[in-house]
Design a protein around this motif. Structure first.
Motif, PDB file in Angstrom:
ATOM      1  N   LEU A 161       0.832  -1.200   0.000  1.00 40.47           N
ATOM      2  CA  LEU A 161       0.000   0.000   0.000  1.00 40.47           C
ATOM      3  C   LEU A 161       0.867   1.249   0.000  1.00 40.47           C
ATOM      4  O   LEU A 161       2.000   1.216   0.497  1.00 40.47           O
ATOM      5  N   PRO A 162       0.371   2.350  -0.545  1.00 41.55           N
ATOM      6  CA  PRO A 162       1.137   3.608  -0.511  1.00 41.55           C
ATOM      7  C   PRO A 162       1.223   4.157   0.910  1.00 41.55           C
ATOM      8  O   PRO A 162       0.341   3.920   1.738  1.00 41.55           O
ATOM      9  N   SER A 163       2.272   4.891   1.193  1.00 37.20           N
ATOM     10  CA  SER A 163       2.496   5.424   2.543  1.00 37.20           C
ATOM     11  C   SER A 163       1.757   6.724   2.800  1.00 37.20           C
ATOM     12  O   SER A 163       1.676   7.169   3.949  1.00 37.20           O
ATOM     13  N   GLY A 164       1.239   7.349   1.771  1.00 34.88           N
ATOM     14  CA  GLY A 164       0.538   8.609   1.974  1.00 34.88           C
ATOM     15  C   GLY A 164      -0.107   9.103   0.700  1.00 34.88           C
ATOM     16  O   GLY A 164      -0.021   8.470  -0.361  1.00 34.88           O
ATOM     17  N   GLY A 165      -0.774  10.258   0.813  1.00 39.06           N
ATOM     18  CA  GLY A 165      -1.446  10.841  -0.337  1.00 39.06           C
ATOM     19  C   GLY A 165      -2.828  10.261  -0.548  1.00 39.06           C
ATOM     20  O   GLY A 165      -3.291   9.403   0.218  1.00 39.06           O
ATOM     21  N   ARG A 166      -3.477  10.717  -1.581  1.00 39.99           N
ATOM     22  CA  ARG A 166      -4.824  10.275  -1.924  1.00 39.99           C
ATOM     23  C   ARG A 166      -4.829   9.752  -3.339  1.00 39.99           C
ATOM     24  O   ARG A 166      -4.130  10.279  -4.209  1.00 39.99           O
ATOM     25  N   GLY A 167      -5.617   8.723  -3.586  1.00 38.97           N
ATOM     26  CA  GLY A 167      -5.680   8.112  -4.908  1.00 38.97           C
ATOM     27  C   GLY A 167      -6.411   8.972  -5.920  1.00 38.97           C
ATOM     28  O   GLY A 167      -6.821  10.104  -5.633  1.00 38.97           O
ATOM     29  N   PRO A 168      -6.586   8.446  -7.147  1.00 37.96           N
ATOM     30  CA  PRO A 168      -7.313   9.194  -8.182  1.00 37.96           C
ATOM     31  C   PRO A 168      -8.722   9.550  -7.728  1.00 37.96           C
ATOM     32  O   PRO A 168      -9.413   8.747  -7.100  1.00 37.96           O
ATOM     33  N   VAL A 169      -9.134  10.765  -8.040  1.00 35.48           N
ATOM     34  CA  VAL A 169     -10.422  11.292  -7.578  1.00 35.48           C
ATOM     35  C   VAL A 169     -11.375  11.391  -8.756  1.00 35.48           C
ATOM     36  O   VAL A 169     -11.009  11.896  -9.827  1.00 35.48           O
ATOM     37  N   GLU A 170     -12.579  10.874  -8.564  1.00 31.61           N
ATOM     38  CA  GLU A 170     -13.651  11.034  -9.544  1.00 31.61           C
ATOM     39  C   GLU A 170     -14.610  12.092  -9.033  1.00 31.61           C
ATOM     40  O   GLU A 170     -15.064  12.035  -7.886  1.00 31.61           O
ATOM     41  N   HIS A 171     -14.930  13.052  -9.884  1.00 33.93           N
ATOM     42  CA  HIS A 171     -15.744  14.195  -9.468  1.00 33.93           C
ATOM     43  C   HIS A 171     -17.210  13.960  -9.820  1.00 33.93           C
ATOM     44  O   HIS A 171     -17.553  13.551 -10.929  1.00 33.93           O
ATOM     45  N   PHE A 172     -18.055  14.220  -8.848  1.00 33.43           N
ATOM     46  CA  PHE A 172     -19.505  14.202  -9.028  1.00 33.43           C
ATOM     47  C   PHE A 172     -19.990  15.608  -8.699  1.00 33.43           C
ATOM     48  O   PHE A 172     -20.318  15.917  -7.560  1.00 33.43           O
ATOM     49  N   GLY A 173     -20.003  16.457  -9.736  1.00 30.42           N
ATOM     50  CA  GLY A 173     -20.252  17.866  -9.490  1.00 30.42           C
ATOM     51  C   GLY A 173     -19.038  18.449  -8.774  1.00 30.42           C
ATOM     52  O   GLY A 173     -17.887  18.226  -9.156  1.00 30.42           O
ATOM     53  N   PRO A 174     -19.250  19.193  -7.677  1.00 29.88           N
ATOM     54  CA  PRO A 174     -18.115  19.769  -6.951  1.00 29.88           C
ATOM     55  C   PRO A 174     -17.441  18.800  -5.989  1.00 29.88           C
ATOM     56  O   PRO A 174     -16.433  19.137  -5.373  1.00 29.88           O
ATOM     57  N   ILE A 175     -17.992  17.588  -5.836  1.00 29.09           N
ATOM     58  CA  ILE A 175     -17.485  16.636  -4.849  1.00 29.09           C
ATOM     59  C   ILE A 175     -16.570  15.633  -5.542  1.00 29.09           C
ATOM     60  O   ILE A 175     -16.965  14.976  -6.509  1.00 29.09           O
ATOM     61  N   GLY A 176     -15.361  15.507  -5.010  1.00 29.99           N
ATOM     62  CA  GLY A 176     -14.408  14.546  -5.532  1.00 29.99           C
ATOM     63  C   GLY A 176     -14.192  13.404  -4.553  1.00 29.99           C
ATOM     64  O   GLY A 176     -13.859  13.641  -3.394  1.00 29.99           O
ATOM     65  N   LEU A 177     -14.380  12.167  -4.998  1.00 31.13           N
ATOM     66  CA  LEU A 177     -14.235  10.988  -4.140  1.00 31.13           C
ATOM     67  C   LEU A 177     -13.245  10.021  -4.773  1.00 31.13           C
ATOM     68  O   LEU A 177     -13.153   9.908  -6.000  1.00 31.13           O
ATOM     69  N   SER A 178     -12.533   9.311  -3.902  1.00 28.30           N
ATOM     70  CA  SER A 178     -11.527   8.361  -4.380  1.00 28.30           C
ATOM     71  C   SER A 178     -11.921   6.907  -4.129  1.00 28.30           C
ATOM     72  O   SER A 178     -11.135   6.004  -4.416  1.00 28.30           O
ATOM     73  N   VAL A 179     -13.140   6.668  -3.622  1.00 29.52           N
ATOM     74  CA  VAL A 179     -13.544   5.303  -3.266  1.00 29.52           C
ATOM     75  C   VAL A 179     -14.045   4.510  -4.465  1.00 29.52           C
ATOM     76  O   VAL A 179     -14.436   3.356  -4.313  1.00 29.52           O
ATOM     77  N   PHE A 180     -14.029   5.101  -5.637  1.00 32.38           N
ATOM     78  CA  PHE A 180     -14.540   4.405  -6.808  1.00 32.38           C
ATOM     79  C   PHE A 180     -13.423   3.818  -7.670  1.00 32.38           C
ATOM     80  O   PHE A 180     -13.640   3.459  -8.829  1.00 32.38           O
ATOM     81  N   SER A 181     -12.237   3.726  -7.112  1.00 32.15           N
ATOM     82  CA  SER A 181     -11.123   3.114  -7.832  1.00 32.15           C
ATOM     83  C   SER A 181     -10.290   2.290  -6.859  1.00 32.15           C
ATOM     84  O   SER A 181     -10.259   2.565  -5.655  1.00 32.15           O
ATOM     85  N   LEU A 182      -9.611   1.274  -7.387  1.00 33.16           N
ATOM     86  CA  LEU A 182      -8.774   0.420  -6.553  1.00 33.16           C
ATOM     87  C   LEU A 182      -7.617   1.211  -5.951  1.00 33.16           C
ATOM     88  O   LEU A 182      -7.267   1.031  -4.779  1.00 33.16           O
TER      89      LEU A 182
END
Length: 324
Positions: A161-182
């Motif tokens: 696993l990576p030690s830090g940072g956030r994964g790729p973000v998918e935007h739904f309007g103004p909201i960006g979430l990273s839970v939709f990718s591995l």
């Protein structure tokens, strides 16, 4: 139910108003942002111009009234450092913090409730004693140490696993979430597990205590006397009643994670509101700090309202005119 919601909303408005005054007055007494913004060689006239441009030369009560009139429109002023609207900076970071807090609390609930019920049903078994011992350990370990150990094990030694940072973000309007990718989950699982360690320990203890309290009750004995299966007794009669304290504690802990995930976000370089808050406090960026605190106050007040309504739905006895 409607009267309860209206009364709680009025209380929420009062709480937000009082907290806005405390937050504004408290920050006014902490340092002078002009000393951070002005160059060391700036003259007194230049410092006074900066003070006037920021409105800091006005009396405190006048600044507060201006603050309230703008806060109604979510205008907390512009950042002293970047010049961007303070609320815009906060809202950019909020989805990351909200995502982290939500996943961490869901993880603690999914693990803590079954373990707590088992420990309550069979308190003398070796497994139950191990569960309760583990919950004490989860309480005792500091968040930053748990995070560092997880990084050492899964990022440095195993390299999974990576030690830090956030994964790729998918935007739904103004909201960006990273839970939709591995990749997003790979970056999220370590910080979420760090927070869930202590929260899961709390949920286990609350669930076990509630289970032990409900088991001797007459409705449990009556359900078993009717010949209902043990699964139905546990899933319908027991679970519904132990959810009352679990939802209450879980709601409060969710708000705490949302507001105070600063340490975990710092350890894992998670781009949430916590890191922005620390930077703003260090530089005395007052508009950003005020926007963060006011957003947190409103969020916690609304969260308490949701918890109260859920509590009322689960336990009709707390409603006005409800039977005890």
């Amino acid at each position: 139910m409607l009267s309860i919601i209206i009364r709680r909303l009025l209380q929420t408005v009062l709480v937000v108003l009082v907290m806005s005054a405390l937050v504004f007055a408290g920050l006014y007494l902490v340092g002078d942002p002009v000393s951070m913004l002005a160059a060391p060689e700036a003259t007194d006239a230049e410092r006074e111009l900066i003070r006037q441009s920021l409105g800091l030369n006005l009396p405190l009560w006048h600044q507060y009234l201006i603050f309230l009139s703008k806060a109604v429109h979510l205008d907390f002023g512009n950042s002293f450092l970047t010049g961007e609207p303070a609320m815009h900076l906060i809202l950019q970071r909020m989805p990351a913090t909200l995502e982290l807090a939500t996943v961490a609390m869901l993880l603690s609930m999914l693990i803590g409730i079954p373990l707590g019920i088992y420990a309550g049903l069979k308190p003398r078994s070796l497994a139950a004693r191990s569960i309760m011992g583990g919950s004490v350990l989860g309480f005792s370990l500091p968040n930053f140490w748990v995070g560092l150990m997880l990084i050492m094990l899964f990022a440095v030694m195993l390299g999974w696993l990576p030690s830090g940072g956030r994964g790729p973000v998918e935007h739904f309007g103004p909201i960006g979430l990273s839970v939709f990718s591995l990749e997003g989950w790979k970056s999220l699982i370590l910080p979420a597990s760090t927070i869930a360690t202590a929260k899961c320990a709390l949920i286990i203890r609350v669930t076990r205590a509630a289970t032990r309290e409900c088991l001797p009750q007459d409705y449990i004995k009556f359900a078993r006397a009717k010949g209902l299966s043990e699964r139905r007794v546990l899933c319908v009669h027991l679970l519904k009643n132990i959810l009352i304290p679990i939802i209450t504690i879980g709601g409060l802990e969710y708000g705490q994670v949302f507001a105070f995930a600063v340490v975990t976000e710092t350890v894992f370089s998670w781009p949430g509101m916590g890191k922005l808050l620390i930077d703003s406090i260090i530089t005395l960026d007052r508009p950003v700090v005020v926007a963060y605190l006011m957003l947190t106050v409103v969020f916690l007040a609304l969260l308490n309202l949701v918890v109260d309504v859920a509590y009322t739905v689960l336990d009709p006895r707390v409603r006005p005119g409800g039977s005890s």
